[in-house]
Structures are given as C-alpha cells and as structure tokens.
Design an enzyme around this catalytic site. Sequence first.
Site, PDB file in Angstrom:
ATOM      1  N   SER A 216       0.837  -1.204   0.000  1.00 31.08           N
ATOM      2  CA  SER A 216       0.000   0.000   0.000  1.00 31.08           C
ATOM      3  C   SER A 216       0.870   1.252   0.000  1.00 31.08           C
ATOM      4  O   SER A 216       1.872   1.327   0.713  1.00 31.08           O
ATOM      5  CB  SER A 216      -0.933  -0.004   1.210  1.00 31.08           C
ATOM      6  OG  SER A 216      -0.211  -0.069   2.417  1.00 31.08           O
ATOM      7  N   GLY A 247      -5.210   1.167   6.459  1.00 28.50           N
ATOM      8  CA  GLY A 247      -4.522  -0.077   6.129  1.00 28.50           C
ATOM      9  C   GLY A 247      -5.244  -1.298   6.658  1.00 28.50           C
ATOM     10  O   GLY A 247      -5.251  -2.360   6.027  1.00 28.50           O
ATOM     11  N   ASP A 248      -5.887  -1.161   7.818  1.00 27.60           N
ATOM     12  CA  ASP A 248      -6.642  -2.282   8.386  1.00 27.60           C
ATOM     13  C   ASP A 248      -7.879  -2.582   7.555  1.00 27.60           C
ATOM     14  O   ASP A 248      -8.252  -3.746   7.378  1.00 27.60           O
ATOM     15  CB  ASP A 248      -7.032  -1.964   9.829  1.00 27.60           C
ATOM     16  CG  ASP A 248      -5.835  -1.609  10.691  1.00 27.60           C
ATOM     17  OD1 ASP A 248      -4.742  -2.162  10.431  1.00 27.60           O
ATOM     18  OD2 ASP A 248      -5.976  -0.784  11.606  1.00 27.60           O
TER      19      ASP A 248
END
Length: 304
Positions: A216, A247-248
């Site tokens: 990412s 990101g999670d």
Amino acid sequence: MILTVTLNAALDVTYRVPALVPGSTHRVAEVAERAGGKGVNVARVLRALGDPVVATGLAGGACGARIRSLLAAEGVREAFVPIAAESRRTVVVAEPDAATGLWEPGPRVAPDEWSAFLSRFADLVRGAAVVVLSGSLPPGVPADAYRALIGAARDANARTVLDSSGEPLRHGLSARPDLVKPNAEELADLVGQALPRPAAAVTAVHALEARTVVASFGPAGLLARTGQGNWHAFLPHPVAGNPTGAGDACVAALAHGMIHRRPWPDRLTDAVALSAAAVRAPVAGSVDLFDYRRLRRAVTLKEL
C-alpha cells in the site's frame, strides 16, 4: 470463519479538534473511545461486511477489560487471552484533514501468558479458514511470534494474511504467509531502499518471500503481485480525512476476498475503496458501507 490476531491490542481514544496547534491549549469538540489495534480494526470491518469473524490476542487490566466490553457492545466475537499487565492506549488528535497519533508502549507479557495464548490459538485456528496476523508485538512476546503462528495455521489448513513491520514482519515472512501487506515504509525497510511510488517498487514486491504481496502506498494506491497477475489499483483523486485504520480496512477487504475466493481485480477494487472509506470515516477503524460502494465505482485498475 476469519480469525484476527492482535497481540498488542489498545484502547483507542480519538479527540476531534478544529486545528492542532503545538504548545497551546485545545477545546476538544468530540471524544470517541473504541477497542483498537490493527487486528481489532480488521475484525470490525469484516463484521460490517457480514463475514463470520473472531478477534483474539492479549488483553490486560482495566484497558483490556474495556477493550473486551467495547467489542461485545459492537457485536464482534472475541476470544482474548488475559494478561496481568495493563493494555496500552492510543490517542489520535484528529483535525478535518490530518491526524496526530500518540501510541503508548505495550504491556509486558510473561512467558506463561504467551504459552497460554499459543494453546488458545491452537484451539481457535482449527475453526478458521483465514487467519489475519496484524500489528506490533508487546514486550515479552518472541520476535518470531508470527512465524510460529503462521506455521500453526498452516498445520490447521488455514490461509494466512500478515500485516506487521520490522523484525516481526521479517520473521513472519520466513514462514511464507499466503499474503503479506506492507506499506511503502515497511517495504522500503525490507529491501533497504526508498520506494516512494508504486512504479519504483515492482522489483521489491517480487522479491518478498510470500505467496502474494499487496503493498500500500497511501493515496497512490496498491501494488499487487498475485498468482492471477500483477496490478496497480488506485483512486484518480485522493480523499481527505483521517488515515488511521485505512490499512486495516485494506487488510479486511483482502481477507474478505480470500475467504470468498473472489477474483483478484475485485479484491483490489474492494481494498482501495474500503481504505478510502476508512479515511473519510470520523473514527479510526470504522467504514461507511454506502461511502465504500460509491468509492468502489471510481477505482482504477491497471494490469502490469
């Protein structure tokens, strides 16, 4: 079932302010308190998507009890193993277009507490199709913890997703997880060179010891190396908001696609859209599914 592992769980506190001015006093417009830690955020998004999920990890003291009670209130199934030390807190000071994070150190985990977790994990993983291993390790947990857990998951025929950094990530990679999701900084640390844009990272992504790599790059999107091809997925315009938890949400989308065996273009489209929806959400670790579906239509996918 998807099992998420958060060994360094946290009680997340978010303060919303019009603007953060260092050295001055602020009147907080809004305070939010949630169970936190990367794997907990993943579990929350998976539940919103309708997937069966159980969150496990280590939790201790009053903060640990609060983490568990908040998860129960949200309807997220949890199987945290208790420890004696106090779980940490994380504080985010959120402005309209930025966020400042203050992360407390994690609690010290005793050897017998780690052994108790390994035993609990061995029981839980037998019912899991996918295991998501996320975040940092608290003091006392071995640096190769993720390598051991990936091995145990493989023995139970569960697929694994690894999202960590530093030595825990390096050790975890040596067990060849099914999917690893580094961000740009973590990828640069792994290969020993700066990789500011996806175009500069293609060779690095191919060098990592994992079956699939999804890296990412924040507003620049995702770079993926998969068994079905290689892609760059991104939104044409960045979204403003709080990036904590984005990101999670990405990891949750990838685990969701894994358990449902969706084609990789769909998984990456979901991952970009859910990440962007998390940025726009008022509290870290949450997503607006209506916003996600709207953003999904704007995702660009380029095969490399």
